[in-house]
Design an enzyme around this catalytic site. Structure first.
Site, PDB file in Angstrom:
ATOM      1  N   SER A  96       0.816  -1.215   0.000  1.00 33.49           N
ATOM      2  CA  SER A  96       0.000   0.000   0.000  1.00 33.49           C
ATOM      3  C   SER A  96       0.852   1.268   0.000  1.00 33.49           C
ATOM      4  O   SER A  96       0.411   2.320  -0.464  1.00 33.49           O
ATOM      5  CB  SER A  96      -0.928   0.004   1.218  1.00 33.49           C
ATOM      6  OG  SER A  96      -0.180  -0.104   2.417  1.00 33.49           O
ATOM      7  N   ASP A 268      -1.416   7.385   9.693  1.00 30.24           N
ATOM      8  CA  ASP A 268      -1.808   6.274  10.572  1.00 30.24           C
ATOM      9  C   ASP A 268      -0.605   5.556  11.158  1.00 30.24           C
ATOM     10  O   ASP A 268      -0.716   4.467  11.685  1.00 30.24           O
ATOM     11  CB  ASP A 268      -2.692   5.285   9.802  1.00 30.24           C
ATOM     12  CG  ASP A 268      -2.025   4.798   8.520  1.00 30.24           C
ATOM     13  OD1 ASP A 268      -0.822   5.083   8.346  1.00 30.24           O
ATOM     14  OD2 ASP A 268      -2.690   4.149   7.708  1.00 30.24           O
ATOM     15  N   HIS A 271       1.538   4.781   6.748  1.00 33.21           N
ATOM     16  CA  HIS A 271       1.581   5.507   5.486  1.00 33.21           C
ATOM     17  C   HIS A 271       2.104   6.923   5.699  1.00 33.21           C
ATOM     18  O   HIS A 271       1.741   7.574   6.682  1.00 33.21           O
ATOM     19  CB  HIS A 271       0.200   5.534   4.842  1.00 33.21           C
ATOM     20  CG  HIS A 271      -0.340   4.170   4.542  1.00 33.21           C
ATOM     21  ND1 HIS A 271      -1.218   3.517   5.389  1.00 33.21           N
ATOM     22  CD2 HIS A 271      -0.100   3.318   3.515  1.00 33.21           C
ATOM     23  CE1 HIS A 271      -1.513   2.333   4.879  1.00 33.21           C
ATOM     24  NE2 HIS A 271      -0.840   2.183   3.740  1.00 33.21           N
TER      25      HIS A 271
END
Length: 808
Positions: A96, A268, A271
């Site tokens: 991600s 978070d 990221h």
């Protein structure tokens, strides 16, 4: 004791001269260049270049502005990215975090926001306008699936990407809970994938980048992510770096620093913030695109501007000739300084002229005069060759600073504190060196030199701090340019009106002094004439002033005294000038048609063949030169009539009228300042500036000259800089700033304040030396001999035509 201290102070003051400063600047610069040269040599030997810099090192200049070490990066726009990626394929592989980079990349490319619409899956986007395919491959682990992906590209089953960005580790840490065995498995799998990557990377059309893992914010991690510690990330990064450091795969290390040193609030914990991802995106684009797109404000990953152009090679030959010419003339001058023996004089005279074994007195004087003239001519030529040799060395320094990677460059960053502290510093220093002028007349020489000096220093601060992005500061600097042009009209009109000298010698001397440095810089730095816009501007307006004054019937102070109608004639000429400027100013098309013919278009077009920049510069202050001429005409006329008496330190007018004028002058300046703060865009501000600029110019002149106290005082500090203002303005482009004023030259890395002090000291010394060189060369190139000047003028015109035909 007091006497000894006074003598020590006096001795120190006597030694603090500009010549001694230049003697200090040369060895200091030699040491700096030697250190940079050694560093550059060893970096080249190790294969390290500015492309590596982009993806390895750097630091934040501001909380959101990243600075690669030693070079400047460009912020790419969508159109530029499209040109770079036309018919290209780009693949992002990983988890991600890599998907974040993929989304940011597409956002910059297309101008549309991209978000994580679907997670844990492959994504792709095709930009039809440029035939660009960008994909994201969900590969959070390094395993057989990753190997299979590379094998499909190698075999040709799927069209291979031109750029691959790959990175993965956090999922391995999370899924295996940070176990040591997972690191060993990661190392084994990565070595297998690396074999496939190396095979694919051998294709010259493929570039592969491995992304090291950015740090996490551990307190913000939740659930299974808590095992993703920075210690674990460092272990996985060490494995990846060890795997790829000796291969041709580019390891992207700076992603760790951009995240670690970012001051943006974390998302978070896992990221990285969006602005950090955007910075990383532009680092990648600079690494991949700079050599093809060649952005003007970037120096990273562009390579050296070799091979040398024909003009640059010609300059090398020319200055080499000057060097050997100076050696030859040195031997002749030294030889001539040895007094000729009497026998030599007899031989020159001839035996038939002997009288009683001696030369006639008249002939002795003739020989002495001839020898003196020959000596003077030889010394002048020797001094000229020496000056040109020095100038050649200075031009080489210009080239080294701004056309090679030898000297690091840094991006500008603006802050109000930086700008106003520098502004306040020069103001305090300038006022400290106040002096009484010997000429208390209005706009006397000391005052105009001071005026040019402080304006030039403000412009330097404006450029080095990047203050052009702040509209009110930009508009006030526009006033400074208008003031320079006012002085052009005022000074040249005053000379022609008072002296009545309109010969070609005066014209050539002024044009030579204005254009000497820029002419050679155009050749050495491979830049068009219009690039140095201020010199073309003042040269053009000097010609305009000359033409207005020389058009018959000519009017001067002398002719006006004999024929008072010449005052009316001069008024009509000035009115005609204003009318022509107004008419041309209404139509850019008309203006371009006036200059759109060879060779004018070659001189004034930039960039490319566009005349718009020249039109913009011309029309912005199209009335202020004529206003300077009118002001000089009115002042000289009123002075000759006895209406203005400024040859004494008293106020020009009565106390009441003086107070009214001072208040009105302050209001005139305030009106423009209010306009600068209230207009919303540069085009809107500039549209009003053309006429409104006459208010602060007039206000400053009256405020500076009507009160006797202000008129009789001047700052010797500012006046000194005023004498070299032209060289400072032009020299800053390449040896104080960098990359044609878009960045800052870094002579002393890691110490910004010390760097500014050292680079400024060297820059000012070089500017002063160029002024001296220009004076020396002008005396030889444009002597007070009309026939000689005409011959050299036509020779120069022929040379200029050849250069223009060759594409200078």
């Amino acid at each position: 004791m007091a006497g000894a201290l006074e003598r020590s102070t006096r001795d120190l003051t006597e030694k603090c001269t500009v010549e001694n400063a230049k003697r200090l600047a040369f060895p200091l610069l030699a040491v700096i260049l030697s250190l940079h040269g050694l560093g550059f040599y060893f970096s080249q030997q190790s294969g390290y270049d500015t492309c590596d810099v982009l993806l390895t090192t750097g630091y934040y200049l501001t909380p959101k502005q990243w600075q690669p070490k030693g070079c400047m990066m460009h912020k790419y726009k969508a159109g530029e990215i499209g040109r770079c990626l036309q018919n290209q394929r780009v693949a992002f592989i990983g988890d991600s975090r890599v998907r974040q980079l993929y989304n940011s990349f597409l956002t910059e490319f297309t101008g549309k926001e991209f978000h994580d619409a679907i997670v844990h899956s492959d994504l792709s986007h095709t930009e039809q306008s440029t035939n660009t395919f960008v994909e994201f491959r969900w590969q959070p682990h390094i395993n057989d699936s990753t190997i299979d992906l590379y094998q499909t590209w190698i075999s040709g089953k799927i069209q291979k990407p031109n750029l691959i960005i790959h990175g993965a580790a956090t999922w391995a840490i999370k899924d295996f809970k940070g176990e040591f065995s997972a690191i060993e498995q990661y190392k084994t799998n990565l070595s297998k994938v690396a074999l496939q990557m190396d095979t694919l990377n051998k294709d010259p059309d493929v570039k592969i980048v491995w992304i090291l893992q950015a740090p996490v914010v551990e307190p913000l991690l939740s659930g299974p992510r808590k095992v993703i510690t920075n210690n674990q990330i460092d272990l996985y990064n060490d494995v990846a770096y060890a795997q790829f450091r000796n291969s041709d795969i580019q390891v992207w290390q700076s992603v760790r620093k951009t995240a670690y040193f970012s001051q943006s609030p974390p998302k978070d914990g896992l990221h990285v913030p969006d602005d950090v991802i955007e910075t990383n995106c532009h680092l990648l684009l600079n690494w991949f695109c700079n050599k093809d797109i060649d952005p003007a404000d970037a120096t990273c990953c562009k390579g050296l501007p070799f091979p040398l152009t024909l003009h640059q090679k010609t300059l090398i030959i020319f200055f080499t000739f000057c060097f050997f010419g100076s050696l030859f003339m040195f031997t002749r001058v030294k030889k001539k300084h040895v007094r000729q023996p009497p026998d030599a004089a007899l031989c020159e005279a001839g035996e038939g002229q002997l009288a009683n074994g001696q030369l006639p007195n008249g002939h002795v004087k003739e020989i002495e005069n001839r020898q003196s003239e020959e000596m003077s001519s030889n010394e002048e030529l020797y001094n000229t060759f020496v000056a040109l040799t020095k100038f050649g060395v200075i031009l080489a320094y210009f080239y080294i600073c701004d056309r090679t990677d030898l000297i690091p460059k840094e991006q500008k960053h603006f802050s109000y504190l930086q700008f106003f502290v520098a502004f306040a510093y020069i103001a305090v220093v300038g006022f400290f060196f106040d002096r009484e002028t010997k000429q208390p007349t209005l706009l006397n020489r000391d005052q105009t030199e001071e005026w040019k000096g402080w304006m030039q220093l403000v412009i330097l601060i404006y450029h080095v701090t990047g203050a052009s992005t702040v509209l009110p500061i930009y508009m006030h600097v526009r006033i400074l340019v208008a003031m320079y042009l006012f002085q052009t009209g005022y000074g040249h009109f005053s000379f022609f009106w008072k002296k009545g000298e309109f010969g070609i010698v005066r014209v050539c001397q002024v044009m030579f002094r204005l254009n000497f440095l820029v002419f050679f810089l155009c050749l050495a730095m491979d830049r068009p004439y219009q690039f140095y816009y201020f010199v073309p501007l003042v040269s053009f307006w000097f010609v305009v002033v000359y033409v207005v004054m020389v058009i018959p019937p000519r009017a001067t102070v002398k002719t006006a005294a004999e024929h008072p109608t010449h005052y009316l004639l001069m008024t009509v000429k000035l009115a005609a000038l204003f009318t022509v400027c107004a008419l041309i100013g209404f139509s850019e098309v008309l203006f371009q048609n006036m200059f759109n013919w060879w060779p004018m278009v070659k001189l004034f077009a930039w960039p490319g063949t566009s005349l718009h920049e020249w039109w913009f510069r011309w029309q912005l202050d199209r009335y202020v030169v004529g206003y300077g001429m009118f002001f000089a005409f009115a002042y000289i006329s009123l002075s000759s009539m006895g209406k203005i008496k400024d040859n004494n330190p008293a106020n020009l007018f009565s106390p009441i009228l003086t107070a009214i004028i001072v208040i009105g002058s302050i209001l005139a300046i305030v009106v423009y300042t209010v306009h600068a703060f209230t207009c919303s865009t540069k085009p809107e501000c500039n549209e009003v500036h053309t006429l409104l600029s006459l208010l602060p110019v007039t206000g400053f002149i009256l405020l500076r000259n009507v009160p006797g106290y202000f008129r009789t005082k001047y700052s010797s500090f500012f006046a000194w800089f005023g004498k070299i203002s032209l060289e400072l303005f032009i020299g800053q482009y390449h040896i104080w700033l960098a990359n044609d004023t878009k960045g800052i030259l870094v002579l002393v890395p890691h110490y910004p304040t010390l760097n500014k002090l050292v680079s400024s000291f060297i820059f000012v010394c070089i500017a002063h030396e160029i002024t001296s060189i220009t004076t020396t060369v002008t005396k030889w190139a444009v002597p007070n001999n009309t026939k000689v000047v005409l011959r050299r003028f036509f020779l120069f015109c022929a040379m200029l035509v050849l250069l223009l035909l060759a594409g200078v």
